[in-house]
Motif scaffolding. Structure first.
Motif, PDB file in Angstrom:
ATOM      1  N   ASP A 121      81.874  66.974  62.309  1.00  0.00           N
ATOM      2  CA  ASP A 121      82.104  68.340  61.821  1.00  0.00           C
ATOM      3  C   ASP A 121      81.848  69.312  62.973  1.00  0.00           C
ATOM      4  O   ASP A 121      80.829  69.991  63.028  1.00  0.00           O
ATOM      5  CB  ASP A 121      81.189  68.620  60.627  1.00  0.00           C
ATOM      6  CG  ASP A 121      81.394  70.006  60.029  1.00  0.00           C
ATOM      7  OD1 ASP A 121      82.417  70.660  60.337  1.00  0.00           O
ATOM      8  OD2 ASP A 121      80.519  70.429  59.248  1.00  0.00           O
ATOM      9  N   LEU A 128      85.150  68.198  56.753  1.00  0.00           N
ATOM     10  CA  LEU A 128      86.001  67.656  57.805  1.00  0.00           C
ATOM     11  C   LEU A 128      87.445  67.948  57.453  1.00  0.00           C
ATOM     12  O   LEU A 128      87.910  67.571  56.373  1.00  0.00           O
ATOM     13  CB  LEU A 128      85.823  66.135  57.945  1.00  0.00           C
ATOM     14  CG  LEU A 128      84.465  65.637  58.420  1.00  0.00           C
ATOM     15  CD1 LEU A 128      84.487  64.121  58.563  1.00  0.00           C
ATOM     16  CD2 LEU A 128      84.077  66.291  59.732  1.00  0.00           C
ATOM     17  N   GLU A 132      89.630  67.142  62.546  1.00  0.00           N
ATOM     18  CA  GLU A 132      88.294  66.619  62.870  1.00  0.00           C
ATOM     19  C   GLU A 132      88.215  65.123  62.571  1.00  0.00           C
ATOM     20  O   GLU A 132      87.625  64.356  63.330  1.00  0.00           O
ATOM     21  CB  GLU A 132      87.216  67.370  62.085  1.00  0.00           C
ATOM     22  CG  GLU A 132      86.971  68.783  62.587  1.00  0.00           C
ATOM     23  CD  GLU A 132      86.054  69.581  61.676  1.00  0.00           C
ATOM     24  OE1 GLU A 132      85.205  70.319  62.212  1.00  0.00           O
ATOM     25  OE2 GLU A 132      86.177  69.468  60.433  1.00  0.00           O
TER      26      GLU A 132
END
Length: 151
Positions: A121, A128, A132
């Protein structure tokens, strides 16, 4: 990311061989992408629930601990169903990496997985996004190819 790979293996065992699973768990939030992968943003709470649901399927007596004996029972069921032999190796590795004395406390594995979530994160917003997640998976692949043992 080793936990992610192992959790994914446990999830695959439960999904591919439903006879192994205990009564079906409710579906994880935001499932539905390719291969049942989550779509969109995943919150930390959702990630925790996904891991608990996946690993919890290995806990046959629902005591919060996965033992070597439970793993062996699952491996026997996988073998009987014609499942891949490597699944057993992955399950044993899970207990070896995150357990102690042949016992894996599910809360300990969840804690490790959430630490990985927090590291992935990058903007620290508690969720997320797909970018990511892709970056974390790419880093895990690079770690495996480089001989590192990510955890």
């Amino acid at each position: 990311m080793k936990t992610f790979r192992i959790a994914a293996a446990a999830f695959l065992a439960a999904v591919a061989f439903p006879a192994l699973a205990q009564p079906p768990a409710p579906p994880a939030p935001q499932q539905g992408g390719p291969g049942g992968a989550p779509q969109g943003d995943i919150t930390r709470a959702q990630a925790e629930q996904i891991v608990r649901d996946q690993i919890g399927r290995l806990d046959m007596n629902h005591d919060g601990v996965v033992t070597d004996k439970e793993v062996e029972a699952i491996i026997d069921r996988i073998a009987t169903a014609g499942g891949p032999e490597r699944m057993g190796d992955r399950l044993h590795q899970l207990v070896k990496d995150y357990g102690k004395d042949g016992r894996l406390v599910i809360d300990d594995l969840v804690k490790a997985r959430l630490a990985q979530f927090d590291a992935a994160d990058t903007n620290h917003d508690g969720k997320l996004d797909p970018a990511e997640r892709q970056a974390a998976m790419a880093a895990a692949r690079a770690g495996r190819e480089g001989g590192a043992a990510p955890r």
